[in-house]
Design an enzyme around this catalytic site. Structure first.
Site, mmCIF file in Angstrom:
data_model
loop_
_atom_site.group_PDB
_atom_site.id
_atom_site.type_symbol
_atom_site.label_atom_id
_atom_site.label_comp_id
_atom_site.label_asym_id
_atom_site.label_seq_id
_atom_site.Cartn_x
_atom_site.Cartn_y
_atom_site.Cartn_z
ATOM 1 N N LEU A 93 0.826 -1.222 0.000
ATOM 2 C CA LEU A 93 0.000 0.000 0.000
ATOM 3 C C LEU A 93 0.852 1.260 0.000
ATOM 4 C CD1 LEU A 93 -2.659 -0.958 2.700
ATOM 5 C CD2 LEU A 93 -3.008 -0.804 0.233
ATOM 6 N N GLY A 94 1.962 1.169 0.627
ATOM 7 C CA GLY A 94 2.794 2.369 0.715
ATOM 8 C C GLY A 94 4.133 2.046 1.323
ATOM 9 N N GLU A 95 4.967 3.054 1.323
ATOM 10 C CA GLU A 95 6.320 2.846 1.810
ATOM 11 C C GLU A 95 6.753 4.061 2.614
ATOM 12 O OE1 GLU A 95 10.353 0.995 -0.155
ATOM 13 O OE2 GLU A 95 8.763 1.750 -1.435
ATOM 14 N N PHE A 142 11.251 3.898 7.028
ATOM 15 C CA PHE A 142 11.772 2.768 7.795
ATOM 16 C C PHE A 142 10.960 1.489 7.626
ATOM 17 C CE2 PHE A 142 13.395 6.529 9.764
ATOM 18 C CZ PHE A 142 14.750 6.229 9.792
ATOM 19 N N GLU A 181 7.461 -0.657 5.311
ATOM 20 C CA GLU A 181 6.458 -0.703 4.255
ATOM 21 C C GLU A 181 5.097 -0.966 4.867
ATOM 22 O OE1 GLU A 181 7.777 -3.753 1.586
ATOM 23 O OE2 GLU A 181 9.280 -2.452 0.665
ATOM 24 N N VAL A 182 4.068 -0.568 4.121
ATOM 25 C CA VAL A 182 2.710 -0.883 4.556
ATOM 26 C C VAL A 182 2.131 -1.851 3.527
ATOM 27 C CG1 VAL A 182 0.451 0.043 5.171
ATOM 28 C CG2 VAL A 182 2.495 1.439 5.530
ATOM 29 N N ASP A 184 1.772 15.939 14.095
ATOM 30 C CA ASP A 184 1.961 15.882 12.638
ATOM 31 C C ASP A 184 0.615 15.701 11.945
ATOM 32 O OD1 ASP A 184 3.218 15.854 10.207
ATOM 33 O OD2 ASP A 184 3.920 13.780 10.356
HETATM 34 P P1 AMP Z 1 2.701 5.539 6.496
HETATM 35 O O1 AMP Z 1 4.124 5.150 6.335
HETATM 36 O O2 AMP Z 1 2.051 5.075 7.740
HETATM 37 O O3 AMP Z 1 2.503 7.019 6.257
HETATM 38 O O4 AMP Z 1 1.931 4.854 5.286
HETATM 39 C C1 AMP Z 1 2.306 5.006 3.955
HETATM 40 C C2 AMP Z 1 1.066 4.932 3.080
HETATM 41 O O5 AMP Z 1 0.476 3.664 3.200
HETATM 42 C C3 AMP Z 1 -0.016 5.918 3.453
HETATM 43 O O6 AMP Z 1 0.178 7.179 2.840
HETATM 44 C C4 AMP Z 1 -1.254 5.247 2.929
HETATM 45 O O7 AMP Z 1 -1.450 5.552 1.561
HETATM 46 C C5 AMP Z 1 -0.940 3.778 3.101
HETATM 47 N N1 AMP Z 1 -1.523 3.284 4.342
HETATM 48 C C6 AMP Z 1 -1.007 3.296 5.589
HETATM 49 N N2 AMP Z 1 -1.829 2.758 6.483
HETATM 50 C C7 AMP Z 1 -2.922 2.382 5.808
HETATM 51 C C8 AMP Z 1 -4.157 1.769 6.176
HETATM 52 N N3 AMP Z 1 -4.417 1.414 7.457
HETATM 53 N N4 AMP Z 1 -5.067 1.534 5.227
HETATM 54 C C9 AMP Z 1 -4.806 1.855 3.953
HETATM 55 N N5 AMP Z 1 -3.681 2.431 3.531
HETATM 56 C C10 AMP Z 1 -2.747 2.695 4.439
#
Ligand code: AMP
Length: 845
Positions: A558-560, A563, A565-566, A701
Site C-alpha cells: 500500500l505504501g512505503e 523505515f 512498508e505498509v 503531525d
Molecule cells: P505511512 O508510512 O504510515 O505514512 O503509510 C504510507 C502509506 O500507506 C499511506 O500514505 C497510505 O497511503 C498507506 N496506508 C497506511 N496505512 C494504511 C491503512 N491502514 N489503510 C490503507 N492504507 C494505508
C-alpha cells in the site's frame, strides 16, 4: 557595510585628489552627527525656543529627548522665515541630503514642518538661500510627526553653517528634528571668481552657458565673485554641451562657457580662494571638446599663487596636448608642482572660439604641517595615505581570516559535540540494554536516575518521512534575528538539558532543544528497547496482543515509509482475536483485510524504539476516527503492527484525485466530492482530535497525508510516530538535521519547540485548508521554506505582516473564520477541538 566604509575611507583619505565630484554626490551621504551625537549641543542653536525642553539641542533626528523636538517660541506665520534651527559643522562640508522629522514624543506630539527652506554659510557672515536647479527655495517637509523625510540637495551645498527655516501657508505650531548628510569638504576651495558665463547662439539654438547655481555675488562688470557653483556641484557635463544629466533644464546647463570675442587677452581668468595655505599638486579641469562646434579645451593654463598679500612672480604654465580627433569631454590635469598658496589665479587660454568648463577640482596635501623642511610633502601624504590604506586592507584580511577560522572551528566543534552526544546516548542505551537483558525487568517506578531517563532515542528524520513537506528548520530559523542568538548560544554550549514540561510562553527553548537525538523524557518511566519489548510482550502496558504472523497473507503493497512498508494483507481468525468492541465489515469466518505496517529488518535501534512506542500509543487509542491497532507481531522480526484497512488510502491522495462538484468536473468526467463530503470529513478529523486531546495526546503531525479514508468518506487519523502524551513531559530536543513539517506547524512549535494541543489546533487549521483546496496545492506554495520561517517570525512579532493561507474557493466564510481562529498568535485564543467540532457540526448545511 564594511565595504562601503572601506570605499568611503579610501575616498576620504584620497579626498584632496578626488577626480570626479560625481563620486562625492553618490558616496558622500553620511549622517553628519545630529542623530549620532557627533555634533555637540553647543553647535546647535535656534532663533527661539518654545521652552527649555524644546530647545535647539532637541532638534536631533530620531531623538525623543526633552519634549521630542526643537519648537520655536511662536507659531510660524505664512511667508515668514524668521524662525530657524542652525547647525555649525565646525568645518566645511559637502552636504548632499537633508532629513527632517516632526515632534512625535511617544505619540503626544503632532507638530511638524510641512515645508522649509535652507540657508547656509561658509564663514558665518554671508548667508545664502539654497535653491534647487530650477531656482525653487521651498522644500517639501513632513506629512506627519514621526516619519523621516529625506530630500536630496540638488545642487549640493558646500558650507559650515546650515539653517533650517520652517515655513507654513497658515499660522501654525511647528517643531523639527533634522539631520544633514554628506562628508567633509577636503578640497578646501571656499570660492571662485570668474567672468559671467555667456550665451551661445548656435544655428538659431540658444545655449545658456551661465553658472546657474553660483551662490556668490554676480555683477555685470565685476562678474561672479565669492561664491561656488556649477564648477563645484559634482556634475560633469556631457560630450554634447546642449544636453545635460540634469532633468528638464535648458541647453548648456552643465557648462560655464565663454567666447574669445569677449576676451581681448584671449584668456579667461578665474580666481580660486582656499580655506588656508595648501600645497597644490594638481588641478583638474573638466572641459568640453566639441571642436566641430568650435569648442575646445584650453590650449594653455597659467596659474599664479598667493600665500600672503602678494602674488608670487613665477607662475606655473601648462599646455595640454590638443585633441582634434576625439570630441568627447574630458578632465585636463594641470600639474601645480607643489606650489604653496591660499589663492590661485589661473588664466585659461582659448584654443578655439569657445571654452566650456563643468568642474574644477584641486588636489592638495592636507597634513602639510607634519612635514619637516626638505621633505617632499606630496610623497609624504601619499605615503601616509597608502600606509593607512594598506593598514585597513590588512586589518580587513585579518578579520576575514578570523571569521573563516571561527566558522570552521564552529563546524568542527559542533560535529564533535554531535558525535559525543550520540556516543553518550548510545553508551547509555547500551548500558541500559545490558542491565535490562541481565535482569529482564523494567523499571516503572520513580527512582530512575537522570542518566537512564530516555524513553526513546529518535530523530525527526526517523519519525518523519524525508518528503517535501518536511524541512530542517534550525538552519532556516537562524535567519530570524530574534532567534539566531539563542540558537547560537545553544549550539556552542553543547549542553543538552532536558526541556521542562510546562514550558513558559515566550521563552525560546527551541535552541536548547537543538541536538541530534530526540529524547522523550517522561521523568517516571525508564525504558530501553528490550524493556519496551518485554513490556509489550507482557501486555502490562499494551492493550493489543501478539497476532500469529503465519495467519497473515500478503496481498499488495500500500505504501512505503522511510523505515518500512505498509502491506495489504488478509488476516485469518482476526474476528475471534479482536475485542468485541470492534466489529469487522465482513461475514464471520471470512478473512479480513488489514493493513500491516512493518519495520524494515535492517532498521536501527532508534527506529525500532520509535516503532514500538508508536505501537504503545496506538494500542491505547480507541475511537471511531482514530485508526485502530488490531494486533502486533513483535516476538520476532520484522516488527509489525496490524491496523484496520482503509480502502481509499490517505486523504491527501484521495482528495488530489477528486474535483469539487461542478461544471468543470462534469466536463472532464473526474470523480467529484461535494461540499458536504468535505465538511463531513473535516468534522471527523475534528472529532478524532477531540478524542486525542481529551487524553492529552499531542499528535504533532496532523495533516491530510496522515488521515486515512475508508468507505463512505470515513476518516481516521493515523501516523502516531510523532505523538507524545503531553503530560509525559515529552518535549523534543532537536539538533542539526531535524526535519519538520514547517508548513503545518504553529509558530511556537517552530520557534520555541513547543508542541501542545494548541499547536495541533494550528495544524488542524492547515489540514482544514488542505481539505477545502482538495489538496491541489501545498500550503504557502508561493513561499520558499525560508519565507515560511520568516512568516513564522511575523506571526511571532504580530505586527500584521504575517501572511495567512487564503480562503479556498469552495470554502464558506464560517469555515475560513474557523481556520483563522486556529492560527491565532496566542495559544489560549485558539479554539479547543471540542469547540472546533461543535462549530463544524453547526456549519453543516
Ligand atoms: P505511512 O508510512 O504510515 O505514512 O503509510 C504510507 C502509506 O500507506 C499511506 O500514505 C497510505 O497511503 C498507506 N496506508 C497506511 N496505512 C494504511 C491503512 N491502514 N489503510 C490503507 N492504507 C494505508
Amino acid at each position: 557595510m564594511t565595504f562601503s566604509v572601506l570605499i568611503f575611507t579610501y575616498l576620504y583619505l584620497r579626498s584632496p585628489s578626488l577626480s570626479n565630484l560625481m563620486q562625492i554626490s553618490c558616496v558622500c551621504r553620511y549622517p553628519l552627527g545630529m542623530s549620532g551625537g557627533q555634533i555637540e549641543d553647543k553647535d546647535i542653536s535656534a532663533s527661539s525656543q518654545w521652552s527649555e525642553s524644546t530647545a535647539a539641542r532637541y532638534g536631533r533626528l530620531d531623538f525623543e529627548d526633552g519634549d521630542g523636538a526643537w519648537c520655536p517660541d511662536m507659531s510660524v506665520e505664512p511667508e515668514s522665515t524668521k524662525e530657524f534651527l542652525q547647525i555649525d559643522l565646525r568645518s566645511l562640508h559637502f552636504i548632499t541630503l537633508v532629513g527632517t522629522q516632526g515632534r512625535h514624543a511617544g505619540g503626544f506630539g503632532k507638530e511638524f514642518a510641512q515645508m522649509y527652506q535652507i540657508k547656509y554659510s561658509r564663514n558665518g557672515r554671508r548667508w545664502v538661500s539654497w535653491r534647487n536647479r530650477h531656482g525653487r527655495q521651498v522644500i517639501e517637509g513632513n506629512k506627519n510627526a514621526y516619519d523621516t523625510v529625506l530630500k536630496d540637495l540638488e545642487p549640493p551645498i558646500i558650507a559650515r553653517f546650515v539653517r533650517f527655516m520652517p515655513i507654513t501657508d497658515h499660522s501654525m505650531n511647528v517643531c523639527m528634528r533634522v539631520e544633514l548628510y554628506g562628508c567633509e569638504w577636503l578640497d578646501g576651495l571656499v570660492s571662485y571668481s570668474a567672468p559671467i558665463g555667456q550665451l551661445m547662439v548656435h544655428r538659431g539654438q540658444h545655449i545658456y552657458l551661465n553658472d546657474s547655481v553660483y551662490d556668490g555675488e554676480v555683477g555685470y562688470s565685476s562678474g561672479m565673485t565669492e561664491g561656488l557653483g556649477q564648477l563645484t556641484d559634482g556634475v560633469c557635463g556631457l560630450d554634447d554641451f546642449t544636453h545635460s544629466h540634469v532633468y528638464n533644464v535648458w541647453p548648456g546647463y552643465d557648462y560655464v562657457g565663454w567666447t574669445n570675442e569677449s576676451f581681448p587677452g584671449n584668456y579667461v581668468e578665474i580666481l580660486f580662494e582656499f580655506d588656508r595655505i595648501r600645497n597644490f599638486t594638481t588641478m583638474k579641469v573638466h572641459c568640453n571638446n566639441m571642436f566641430p562646434k568650435k569648442v575646445k579645451t584650453f590650449r594653455q593654463a597659467t596659474c599664479f599663487f598667493r600665500s600672503s598679500s602678494d602674488w608670487e612672480p613665477t607662475p606655473v604654465t601648462f599646455s595640454p596636448v590638443m585633441d582634434d580627433v576625439n570630441p568627447s569631454a574630458r578632465f585636463v590635469t594641470v600639474a601645480l608642482n607643489n606650489r604653496m598658496a591660499s589663492s590661485i589665479k589661473c588664466q585659461y587660454f582659448f584654443a578655439d572660439a569657445w571654452m566650456m568648463f563643468s568642474e574644477i577640482t584641486f588636489q592638495s596635501a592636507k597634513y602639510l604641517l607634519r612635514f619637516s623642511p626638505g621633505d617632499d610633502p606630496t610623497h609624504k601624504v601619499d605615503d601616509s595615505n597608502t600606509r593607512i590604506l594598506i593598514g585597513c586592507l590588512v586589518a580587513i584580511i585579518f578579520i576575514l581570516v578570523a571569521i573563516i577560522v571561527i566558522i570552521l572551528w564552529r563546524q568542527v566543534w559542533q560535529k564533535m559535540l554531535e558525535k559525543a552526544s550520540r556516543r553518550m546516548l548510545d553508551d547509555e542505551l547500551t548500558a541500559s540494554l545490558s542491565i535490562q537483558s541481565e535482569t529482564f525487568t523494567y523499571n516503572n517506578n520513580n527512582q530512575s536516575s537522570a542518566g537512564s531517563e530516555q524513553e526513546s532515542n529518535s530523530t525527526y528524520e526517523r519519525i518523519f518521512p524525508l518528503g517535501p513537506d518536511y524541512q530542517e528548520p534550525s538552519r532556516l530559523i537562524r535567519k530570524l534575528p530574534e532567534f539566531s542568538l539563542s540558537m547560537e548560544e545553544a549550539g556552542t554550549s553543547g549542553v543538552s538539558k532536558p526541556v521542562q514540561a510546562g514550558p513558559q510562553e515566550g521563552v525560546p527553548h527551541y535552541a536548547e532543544a537543538d541536538i541530534v537525538n530526540l529524547q522523550g523524557v517522561t521523568g517516571s518511566n525508564t525504558y530501553s528497547v528490550p524493556a519496551i519489548t518485554m513490556d509489550l510482550l507482557s501486555g502490562k502496558d499494551l492493550a493489543v496482543e501478539e497476532f500469529p504472523r503465519k495467519q497473515l497473507t500478503f496481498k499488495e503493497k500500500l505504501g512505503e515509509g522511510q523505515f518500512g512498508e505498509v502491506h495489504l494483507c488478509e488476516a485469518e481468525g482476526m474476528q475471534e482475536f479482536m475485542d468485541k468492541d470492534f466489529s469487522f465489515d465482513v461475514s464471520n469466518n471470512q478473512p479480513v483485510l488489514v493493513a500491516v505496517k512493518m519495520l524494515r529488518e535492517d532498521a536501527n535501534k532508534n527506529a525500532r524504539t520509535d516503532f514500538l512506542k508508536e505501537i504503545k500509543i496506538m494500542s491505547r487509542l480507541k475511537d471511531p476516527n482514530i485508526v485502530r491497532l488490531l494486533g502486533v507481531c513483535v516476538c520476532s522480526d520484522p516488527l509489525c503492527m496490524i491496523t484496520e484497512y482503509m480502502e481509499n488510502g490517505d486523504l491527501n491522495q484521495f482528495l488530489s484525485r477528486h474535483e469539487p462538484e461542478g461544471q468543470i468536473a462534469l466536463a472532464c468526467n473526474a470523480p467529484t466530492v461535494s461540499y458536504s463530503n468535505l465538511h463531513h470529513m473535516a468534522t471527523q478529523i475534528a472529532s478524532g482530535m477531540k478524542y486525542l486531546s481529551s487524553l492529552n495526546f499531542v499528535h504533532r503531525d496532523l495533516a491530510t497525508r496522515n488521515c486515512l479514508v475508508g468507505k463512505d468518506y470515513t476518516i481516521k487519523i493515523a501516523d502516531f510516530g510523532m505523538s507524545r502524551n503531553l503530560y509525559s513531559g515529552d518535549y523534543y530536543r532537536i539538533q542539526g538535521r531535524a526535519v519538520l513539517p514547517i508548513r503545518w506547524m504553529a509558530w511556537e512549535s517552530i520557534l520555541l519547540g513547543k508542541f501542545t494541543t494548541a499547536s495541533d489546533v494550528w495544524a488542524f487549521g492547515v489540514t482544514l485548508w488542505e481539505t477545502f483546496t482538495l489538496c491541489k496545492e501545498q500550503p504557502y506554495s508561493q513561499l520558499s521554506d525560508e519565507q515560511v520561517i520568516e512568516n513564522t517570525g511575523e506571526f511571532f512579532r504580530d505586527q500584521q505582516r504575517q501572511i495567512y493561507l487564503p480562503q479556498p474557493a469552495c470554502c464558506p466564510d464560517p469555515i475560513y473564520k474557523l481556520m483563522l481562529s486556529c492560527w491565532q498568535r496566542n495559544t489560549n485564543e485558539r479554539p479547543s477541538f471540542q469547540e472546533i467540532h461543535q462549530t463544524l457540526l453547526g456549519c453543516l448545511v
